[in-house]
Scaffold this motif. Structure first.
Motif, PDB file in Angstrom:
ATOM      1  N   TYR B  59       9.034  23.447  38.889  1.00  0.00           N
ATOM      2  CA  TYR B  59      10.460  23.455  39.206  1.00  0.00           C
ATOM      3  C   TYR B  59      10.837  22.339  40.180  1.00  0.00           C
ATOM      4  O   TYR B  59      10.157  22.123  41.177  1.00  0.00           O
ATOM      5  N   ARG B  61      14.238  21.312  42.454  1.00  0.00           N
ATOM      6  CA  ARG B  61      15.405  22.086  42.886  1.00  0.00           C
ATOM      7  C   ARG B  61      16.387  21.242  43.701  1.00  0.00           C
ATOM      8  O   ARG B  61      15.980  20.436  44.524  1.00  0.00           O
ATOM      9  N   ASP B  75      18.395  24.093  39.203  1.00  0.00           N
ATOM     10  CA  ASP B  75      16.943  24.269  39.153  1.00  0.00           C
ATOM     11  C   ASP B  75      16.463  23.752  37.809  1.00  0.00           C
ATOM     12  O   ASP B  75      16.914  24.215  36.758  1.00  0.00           O
ATOM     13  N   CYS B  77      13.279  22.683  35.232  1.00  0.00           N
ATOM     14  CA  CYS B  77      11.877  22.958  34.933  1.00  0.00           C
ATOM     15  C   CYS B  77      11.490  22.135  33.705  1.00  0.00           C
ATOM     16  O   CYS B  77      12.145  22.207  32.664  1.00  0.00           O
ATOM     17  N   THR B  92      19.088  25.279  35.109  1.00  0.00           N
ATOM     18  CA  THR B  92      20.093  26.308  35.324  1.00  0.00           C
ATOM     19  C   THR B  92      21.041  25.838  36.417  1.00  0.00           C
ATOM     20  O   THR B  92      20.647  25.104  37.330  1.00  0.00           O
TER      21      THR B  92
END
Lengths: 155, 155
Positions: B59, B61, B75, B77, B92
């Motif tokens: 991840y 961020r 976030d 990934c 997201t």
């Protein structure tokens, strides 16, 4: 290097089940039920590892093979979970050391009388011709049919 | 509870840049360049945190706000990385404590003479009316235009 390519494919499947949303949701959230559904005899893969982890931002991992073939991995990462209502996850499939696909899935559960309407939307990206996208919709439909069978058997 | 809903939306954007794929890829892989691109003055957000992590299954961020408004989080990934060629990630967006959307993005880079053709495919799911999907394509187009400007300035 083999020529790189990406095929994008989105499909949508609906199923109705005779049990309420909480019973359907349990097959996603409960590792024993999930293992029985996706890694059981009906599916026919030999499961080598299953690390359940039904939490947002966390990875859930499967390793399996089919009839002694190539090691396959499915890695699932949850993006959004609304208990009994919605599950959003991404999952990748890896054949040997080759990442074959990555897909985002939205599962929506709504009460339908005393049962459930399940809507499955899958937005996929398939890499380098490793796997044809067409089979995924058919395979997913089969798994959702199997879920119906397990729900009918469940107490 | 507000009524749950999911809107799915896929869009595709192409851009050509005058620099080769390795230079374009660097804006995704190099945290300093990425911070300048996506968190710089041109974008206009106040970046509160940036934790770069350009690795598959990891991840990355961001936390930021716009003109003192709500805390927002992105976030990211990574699902697949082929250096100088392909990046697949999910991201997201969260507004306050509300998950607003989850999207899978495929970025494909191909040499185009002495420059690069970038193809961006975004497969999104937008939750509960928190954010209209239409703005995302426009916003992404603006970021890809900004990348072109930064590439022209780069040595």
């Amino acid at each position: 290097m083999k020529k790189l390519s990406v095929l994008h494919n989105t499909f949508f499947i609906e199923r109705t089940y005779p049990k309420p949303p909480a019973k359907v949701f349990a097959f996603f959230s409960d590792p024993v039920k999930k293992r029985r559904w996706l890694g059981g005899d009906d599916v026919g893969f030999e499961v080598l590892a299953f690390e359940p982890n039904f939490k947002v931002d966390q990875y859930e991992r499967w390793q399996y093979r089919f009839q002694g073939g190539l090691l396959m991995r499915t890695d699932i990462c949850y993006q959004d979970i609304v208990p009994d209502h919605r599950i959003v996850f991404i999952y990748t499939m890896t054949f040997g050391d080759k990442r074959a696909s990555s897909s985002q899935v939205t599962v929506e559960l709504t009460a339908n009388g005393s049962g459930t309407l399940l809507r499955h939307t899958e937005q996929g990206a398939f890499f380098d011709g490793t796997e044809p996208p067409e089979g995924r919709e058919q395979g997913t439909g089969g798994l959702l049919d199997l879920l119906g069978k397990l729900l009918e058997e469940a107490p």
